[in-house]
Design a protein around this motif. Structure first.
Motif, PDB file in Angstrom:
ATOM      1  N   ILE A  11       0.982  -1.175   0.173  1.00  0.00           N
ATOM      2  CA  ILE A  11       0.199   0.024  -0.252  1.00  0.00           C
ATOM      3  C   ILE A  11       0.823   1.285  -0.200  1.00  0.00           C
ATOM      4  O   ILE A  11       0.792   2.220  -0.784  1.00  0.00           O
ATOM      5  N   SER A  12       2.044   1.346   0.642  1.00  0.00           N
ATOM      6  CA  SER A  12       2.811   2.298   0.959  1.00  0.00           C
ATOM      7  C   SER A  12       3.469   2.786  -0.574  1.00  0.00           C
ATOM      8  O   SER A  12       3.633   3.777  -0.939  1.00  0.00           O
ATOM      9  N   VAL A  13       3.947   1.623  -1.294  1.00  0.00           N
ATOM     10  CA  VAL A  13       4.520   1.658  -2.656  1.00  0.00           C
ATOM     11  C   VAL A  13       3.543   2.396  -3.526  1.00  0.00           C
ATOM     12  O   VAL A  13       3.708   3.117  -4.459  1.00  0.00           O
ATOM     13  N   LEU A  14       2.123   1.929  -3.466  1.00  0.00           N
ATOM     14  CA  LEU A  14       1.049   2.345  -4.522  1.00  0.00           C
ATOM     15  C   LEU A  14       0.740   3.829  -4.022  1.00  0.00           C
ATOM     16  O   LEU A  14       0.656   4.726  -4.903  1.00  0.00           O
ATOM     17  N   ARG A  15       0.761   3.974  -2.614  1.00  0.00           N
ATOM     18  CA  ARG A  15       0.561   5.429  -2.488  1.00  0.00           C
ATOM     19  C   ARG A  15       1.571   6.209  -2.912  1.00  0.00           C
ATOM     20  O   ARG A  15       1.316   7.668  -3.297  1.00  0.00           O
ATOM     21  N   LYS A  16       2.672   5.862  -2.950  1.00  0.00           N
ATOM     22  CA  LYS A  16       3.980   6.922  -3.383  1.00  0.00           C
ATOM     23  C   LYS A  16       4.127   6.772  -5.131  1.00  0.00           C
ATOM     24  O   LYS A  16       4.110   7.991  -5.659  1.00  0.00           O
ATOM     25  N   ASP A  17       3.498   5.683  -5.750  1.00  0.00           N
ATOM     26  CA  ASP A  17       3.627   5.851  -7.258  1.00  0.00           C
ATOM     27  C   ASP A  17       2.455   6.314  -7.752  1.00  0.00           C
ATOM     28  O   ASP A  17       2.531   6.607  -9.130  1.00  0.00           O
ATOM     29  N   VAL A  18       1.139   6.438  -7.179  1.00  0.00           N
ATOM     30  CA  VAL A  18      -0.041   6.657  -7.702  1.00  0.00           C
ATOM     31  C   VAL A  18      -0.715   7.966  -7.141  1.00  0.00           C
ATOM     32  O   VAL A  18      -1.466   7.840  -6.282  1.00  0.00           O
ATOM     33  N   PRO A  19      -0.334   9.112  -7.682  1.00  0.00           N
ATOM     34  CA  PRO A  19      -0.913  10.216  -6.992  1.00  0.00           C
ATOM     35  C   PRO A  19      -2.630  10.183  -7.246  1.00  0.00           C
ATOM     36  O   PRO A  19      -3.108   9.730  -8.132  1.00  0.00           O
ATOM     37  N   VAL A  20      -3.406  10.801  -6.367  1.00  0.00           N
ATOM     38  CA  VAL A  20      -4.653  11.206  -6.397  1.00  0.00           C
ATOM     39  C   VAL A  20      -5.217  12.225  -7.707  1.00  0.00           C
ATOM     40  O   VAL A  20      -5.994  11.586  -8.274  1.00  0.00           O
ATOM     41  N   VAL A  21      -4.643  13.300  -7.986  1.00  0.00           N
ATOM     42  CA  VAL A  21      -4.703  14.087  -8.755  1.00  0.00           C
ATOM     43  C   VAL A  21      -3.565  14.094  -9.570  1.00  0.00           C
ATOM     44  O   VAL A  21      -2.257  14.433  -9.188  1.00  0.00           O
ATOM     45  N   ARG A  22      -3.748  14.062 -10.999  1.00  0.00           N
ATOM     46  CA  ARG A  22      -2.665  14.012 -11.781  1.00  0.00           C
ATOM     47  C   ARG A  22      -2.705  15.440 -12.742  1.00  0.00           C
ATOM     48  O   ARG A  22      -3.756  15.770 -13.281  1.00  0.00           O
ATOM     49  N   VAL A  23      -1.245  16.118 -13.054  1.00  0.00           N
ATOM     50  CA  VAL A  23      -1.535  17.234 -13.802  1.00  0.00           C
ATOM     51  C   VAL A  23      -0.690  16.732 -15.154  1.00  0.00           C
ATOM     52  O   VAL A  23       0.116  16.159 -14.953  1.00  0.00           O
ATOM     53  N   GLY A  24      -1.300  17.052 -16.080  1.00  0.00           N
ATOM     54  CA  GLY A  24      -0.834  16.390 -17.329  1.00  0.00           C
ATOM     55  C   GLY A  24      -0.548  17.353 -18.648  1.00  0.00           C
ATOM     56  O   GLY A  24      -0.989  18.646 -18.510  1.00  0.00           O
ATOM     57  N   GLY A  25       0.063  16.701 -19.586  1.00  0.00           N
ATOM     58  CA  GLY A  25       0.433  17.597 -20.849  1.00  0.00           C
ATOM     59  C   GLY A  25       0.258  16.478 -21.874  1.00  0.00           C
ATOM     60  O   GLY A  25       0.040  15.523 -21.666  1.00  0.00           O
ATOM     61  N   LEU A  26       0.577  17.222 -23.198  1.00  0.00           N
ATOM     62  CA  LEU A  26       0.715  15.878 -24.351  1.00  0.00           C
ATOM     63  C   LEU A  26       2.125  16.243 -24.880  1.00  0.00           C
ATOM     64  O   LEU A  26       2.788  17.133 -25.008  1.00  0.00           O
TER      65      LEU A  26
END
Length: 443
Positions: A11-26
């Motif tokens: 769970i700690s690894v997942l929390r670190k690697d998968v953010p709740v909100v993602r800021v993106g571009g193309l």
């Protein structure tokens, strides 16, 4: 580790690697070495991570340049099937969470396991791979002697715990073999090794031969020559961060980096991709600021904590010991051990040139009598080597120069003492062995 601990770690690894909100571009541009992303320039900083989601898997890249038109990123993987218009997301910053359970493990530059032994245990604090060295005035002094068991080093370039030493050598002169002999030293709580740009076949050899007796207290970071320059550039920083973790726990750590030159090569590739100019044999200016920053992180910690004894291999390009990387590293470290191809050609291993090798902290190890003996032996060896051509041409006649006669008599026997094969056991009393040979020769 029980089932509950494994679940918590996952769970700690997942929390670190998968953010709740993602800021993106193309993705707006793709080359063989990097890609550009539009729409992220105002939301990221240099050194931060960008993720590309391809085939339901996130591929990491690092931001290496930011301008008004977008962001330039270098992928950690050698081949990423990035295409125009692919979404790219800002990811959490690079950080490791070292744990005492990392001892005995083999990982890649990102801290991911390579040994098939499952997830890495998660420590109680995150450590960034680009941390600052300890403040200069708060660091402990380096004075405690260290016995390596390698005779030529313990005699002529002795080390202290917390010292930083460089091994300078051209290709095929025995650099990795000497590092393997040093890795057998017993005066450490933890051994951290970074194999940077090494041949794939040498990884198992190092693990199963050099570290076989220290497997339970060793952490090995591997980035082979076929990996991307980003991974080869990150591997020494990952190893340094792990060493800092154990140092801060009060442990005495041996850090081996093989080699700093391949780290510099990888840094050069990254710098050139960002548009930096090449100023010295193709190296960009940022390479010469990254090298001291990495090397200064090793050494003694704060007063009352542990230390990192750093052994850094330098692969000298073209056997030129004054090339830019070697010159920069030599000026930063606390000493250098030079392996000479001419010495290796004479069949003497380790092929250390004792006249060109220096330990800046040797005065803390030698007794006054030993320091005097070493100084006289250096002078004798210098006289022997300076007259080598004269003696080969038949210009030397015994009895005309007492000092040269003594050198001709003793130096070959001294060279025999300094010879040591990897399979031989470490030497605990090199001065006693040397004095015994000298007394026998004098008669």
């Amino acid at each position: 580790m029980n089932a509950l601990e494994r679940l918590e770690s996952t769970i700690s690894v997942l929390r670190k690697d998968v953010p709740v909100v993602r800021v993106g571009g193309l993705v707006s541009e793709v080359t063989s070495t990097h890609f550009r992303v539009a729409g992220l320039a105002r939301h990221v900083k240099l050194g931060e991570l960008i993720g590309l989601e391809i085939d339901k898997r996130v591929h990491l890249s690092e931001v290496v340049r930011i301008d008004s038109d977008g962001v330039t990123a270098k992928p950690f993987e050698s081949n990423i099937a990035a295409g125009l218009g692919l979404p790219a997301f800002r990811m959490p910053p690079k950080a490791l969470t070292p744990h005492p359970g990392w001892k005995g493990r083999v990982i890649n530059a990102l801290g991911e396991p390579l040994d098939g032994l499952g997830h890495m245990p998660v420590g109680d604090r995150a450590m960034h791979t680009d941390s600052d060295p300890p403040p200069a005035l708060k660091r402990a002094r380096v004075t405690a002697p260290l016995r390596t068991g390698v005779k030529v080093i313990d005699l002529f370039t002795p080390l202290c715990k917390g010292q930083r030493i460089g091994i300078f050598a051209g290709s095929g002169v025995g650099k990795t073999t000497l590092l393997s002999m040093l890795a057998r030293s017993t005066g450490f709580d933890t051994v951290v090794t970074a194999l940077v740009g090494e041949r794939g076949r040498e990884v198992r050899e190092f693990l199963e031969e050099s570290l076989v007796h220290h497997k339970t207290r060793a952490v090995t970071v591997v980035s082979t020559s076929d990996e991307s320059p980003m991974m080869r550039r990150l591997a020494p920083k990952t190893a340094m961060t792990i060493a800092e973790y154990f140092r801060d726990r009060g442990e005495s750590v041996l850090l081996i980096v093989d080699s700093v030159t391949r780290f510099a090569h990888a840094s050069r590739e990254v710098a050139l991709a960002t548009g930096e100019p090449a100023i010295a044999r193709g190296y960009a200016p940022s390479v010469f600021s990254e090298l001291p920053r990495l090397l200064e992180r090793s050494g003694p910690g704060l007063e009352g904590r542990g230390n990192i004894t750093g052994v850094f291999a330098v692969l000298v390009d073209g056997d030129d010991h004054n090339e830019p990387v070697a010159d920069t590293v030599r000026g930063t470290l606390d000493g250098h051990i030079v392996l000479d191809r001419d010495v290796a050609d004479q069949g003497r291993y380790p092929a250390v040139n004792v006249l060109a090798s220096v330990s800046r902290l040797g005065q803390h190890v030698w007794s006054p009598e030993e320091a005097t003996l070493v100084r006289k032996l250096r002078a004798m060896i210098a006289r022997f080597e300076d007259t080598r051509d004269l003696r080969l041409m038949g210009g030397y006649q015994p009895g005309r120069d007492a000092e040269l006669d003594q050198a001709v008599n003793l130096v070959p026997k001294i060279y025999d003492v300094l010879g040591q094969l990897p399979a031989e056991p470490p030497c605990d009393e090199p001065f006693q062995e040397l004095l015994s040979v000298i007394k026998s020769a004098i008669g």
